[in-house]
Design an enzyme around this catalytic site. Structure first.
Site, PDB file in Angstrom:
ATOM      1  N   GLU A   1      13.256 -11.328  -1.357  1.00  0.00           N
ATOM      2  CA  GLU A   1      11.970 -11.870  -0.904  1.00  0.00           C
ATOM      3  C   GLU A   1      11.800 -13.203  -1.649  1.00  0.00           C
ATOM      4  OE1 GLU A   1       8.504  -9.830  -2.421  1.00  0.00           O
ATOM      5  OE2 GLU A   1       7.193 -10.523  -0.792  1.00  0.00           O
TER       6      GLU A   1
ATOM      7  N   HIS B   1      12.621  -3.653  -3.723  1.00  0.00           N
ATOM      8  CA  HIS B   1      12.249  -4.989  -3.247  1.00  0.00           C
ATOM      9  C   HIS B   1      13.313  -5.983  -3.739  1.00  0.00           C
ATOM     10  CE1 HIS B   1       8.317  -3.330  -2.439  1.00  0.00           C
ATOM     11  NE2 HIS B   1       7.790  -4.493  -2.117  1.00  0.00           N
TER      12      HIS B   1
ATOM     13  N   HIS C   1       2.172  -0.788   0.735  1.00  0.00           N
ATOM     14  CA  HIS C   1       1.681  -0.444  -0.602  1.00  0.00           C
ATOM     15  C   HIS C   1       0.280   0.127  -0.434  1.00  0.00           C
ATOM     16  CE1 HIS C   1       4.875  -2.827  -2.673  1.00  0.00           C
ATOM     17  NE2 HIS C   1       4.859  -3.466  -1.516  1.00  0.00           N
TER      18      HIS C   1
ATOM     19  N   HIS D   1       7.151   0.402   4.887  1.00  0.00           N
ATOM     20  CA  HIS D   1       6.883  -0.453   3.720  1.00  0.00           C
ATOM     21  C   HIS D   1       5.410  -0.867   3.713  1.00  0.00           C
ATOM     22  CE1 HIS D   1       8.580  -3.598   0.795  1.00  0.00           C
ATOM     23  NE2 HIS D   1       7.270  -3.835   0.836  1.00  0.00           N
TER      24      HIS D   1
ATOM     25  N   ASP E   1       3.492  -4.432   4.621  1.00  0.00           N
ATOM     26  CA  ASP E   1       3.448  -4.724   3.181  1.00  0.00           C
ATOM     27  C   ASP E   1       2.047  -4.470   2.600  1.00  0.00           C
ATOM     28  OD1 ASP E   1       4.806  -5.381   0.885  1.00  0.00           O
ATOM     29  OD2 ASP E   1       4.936  -7.530   1.262  1.00  0.00           O
ATOM     30  N   ASP E   2       1.157  -5.423   2.729  1.00  0.00           N
ATOM     31  CA  ASP E   2      -0.210  -5.326   2.176  1.00  0.00           C
ATOM     32  C   ASP E   2      -1.165  -5.918   3.223  1.00  0.00           C
ATOM     33  OD1 ASP E   2       0.701  -4.700  -0.721  1.00  0.00           O
ATOM     34  OD2 ASP E   2       1.741  -6.568  -0.244  1.00  0.00           O
TER      35      ASP E   2
HETATM   36  N1  ADE Z   1       3.600  -5.567  -4.409  1.00  0.00           N
HETATM   37  C1  ADE Z   1       2.786  -5.594  -3.361  1.00  0.00           C
HETATM   38  N2  ADE Z   1       3.249  -6.431  -2.415  1.00  0.00           N
HETATM   39  C2  ADE Z   1       4.415  -6.946  -2.883  1.00  0.00           C
HETATM   40  C3  ADE Z   1       5.368  -7.856  -2.387  1.00  0.00           C
HETATM   41  N3  ADE Z   1       5.250  -8.422  -1.191  1.00  0.00           N
HETATM   42  N4  ADE Z   1       6.425  -8.162  -3.164  1.00  0.00           N
HETATM   43  C4  ADE Z   1       6.558  -7.597  -4.360  1.00  0.00           C
HETATM   44  N5  ADE Z   1       5.697  -6.736  -4.880  1.00  0.00           N
HETATM   45  C5  ADE Z   1       4.624  -6.401  -4.150  1.00  0.00           C
HETATM   46 ZN    ZN Z   2       6.241  -4.794  -0.691  1.00  0.00          ZN
END
Ligand code: ADE
Ligand code: ZN
Length: 331
Positions: free
Chosen positions: A199, A196, A18, A16, A277-278
């Site tokens: 969350e 997703h 992006h 996971h 994630d990011d």
């Molecule tokens: N796009 C990038 N990061 C995300 C996240 N944590 N939740 C939803 N969309 C995303």
């Molecule tokens: Zn994500």
């Protein structure tokens, strides 16, 4: 093993990430300079990305993406992201790719962007020993119509590199069933499915994603812990959670790693995995996730290798790729 010195070198499998969310802020600033774009408002004084909350994060993310305008930008981005991942010991990365940011969901443009991403992935595999596979992702708050175009991009390019389809974005907008056409099209094209959920939405959002879209993996899914009957159901079904603890802590869903539910979900038999994630947005890396989990739960190398195997089992790539990565986990 408190302190976790050897964890950085452990081979890791990430499910996971992006691609645009992995862009180092200096990389985005460099592109902005080249294209004479003023996006200075998205950075803090120390040069990192600045946002107030998740919804502002989505805006900052999209502003950063305005600098990514050509296939060549994405080739360079892919190399920069994979370099960071490889430095953390990641040997396999399943990465979310968004046609929304690659030529605005036009199929011809998407194919060109994808070629550039693939070229970088091939180079990274040769030079850094990291394997990338793509999961085409629609963005929930862009709406079902755009998601359909994204699903067509995904279906057109499904194969050994594009292995899955998913949905990211603002979970508070609409419902999973609004995206059913897109998920059905992707499934018919042979793609594996993830969404997703759980969350920003509670347990019901996880239930809806599993029941209405038929996904086999959930991005995050951690708020299933608020309903133990659902946790049992997820464990029995074998639904895999792509858990991103550092992302959840930085965005304020949990106050710290110790109070993050990943360890309890694991104890209750849910197939959890670990991802970033990011990473630059959340000041994390895969190595840092491992260090924090080691500190919070005293997880050792054996536990991390078990989770990496679990992630590889749940990866959407073909059997030959899995066998090659499995050898790296056993080495
Ligand atoms: N796009 C990038 N990061 C995300 C996240 N944590 N939740 C939803 N969309 C995303
Ligand atoms: Zn994500």
């Amino acid at each position: 093993m408190k302190g976790g010195g050897g964890l950085k070198n452990l081979p890791k499998v990430e499910l996971h990430l992006h691609l645009e969310g992995g862009a180092p802020p200096a990389f985005i600033r460099g592109l902005a300079r080249e294209k004479k774009l003023d996006i200075s408002g998205i950075f803090s004084e120390d040069g990192s990305y600045a946002y107030r909350d998740f919804w502002h994060f989505l805006k900052v993310y999209e502003a950063a993406c305005t600098t990514l305008q050509t296939p060549e930008d994405f080739r360079r981005l892919t190399l920069a992201v994979l370099e960071e991942s490889a430095a953390s010991g990641v040997v396999y990365s399943e990465t979310f790719l968004s046609p929304d940011f690659c030529g605005g969901r036009d199929i011809g443009a998407w194919k060109e962007y994808l070629l550039a991403i693939r070229e970088a992935a091939d180079e990274a595999e040769r030079t850094m020993g990291i394997t990338l596979r793509g999961v085409v992702t629609c963005i929930r708050h862009f709406g079902p119509e755009k998601a359909r175009e994204t699903a067509l991009c995904a279906a057109e390019t499904a194969g050994d590199f594009i292995t899955g389809f998913g949905i990211a974005g603002d979970e508070k907008v609409g419902a999973p069933k609004d995206y059913l056409w897109s998920f059905d099209s992707a499934r018919e094209a042979g793609l594996r499915l993830t969404a997703h959920a759980g969350e920003w939405g509670g347990p019901q959002s996880v239930r809806d994603a599993i029941r209405d879209l038929g996904v086999e993996r959930i991005g995050h899914g951690v708020r299933a812990i608020e309903d133990l009957a659902l946790v049992d159901e997820i464990a029995e079904r074998g639904t895999v959670l792509e858990v991103c603890p550092g992302s959840n802590v930085t965005l304020g869903i949990y106050p710290d790693f110790r109070r993050h539910p990943i360890a309890e979900l694991d104890r209750r038999g849910v197939k959890v995995t670990v991802s970033t994630d990011d990473p630059p947005f959340f000041h994390t890396t895969m190595a840092r996730e491992y260090e924090e989990l080691n500190r919070a739960f005293d997880w050792d190398e054996g536990q991390f290798l078990r989770l990496a195997r679990q992630a590889l089992d749940a990866a959407f790539c073909d059997a030959d790729t899995k066998a090659k990565i499995a050898k790296k986990l056993e080495a």
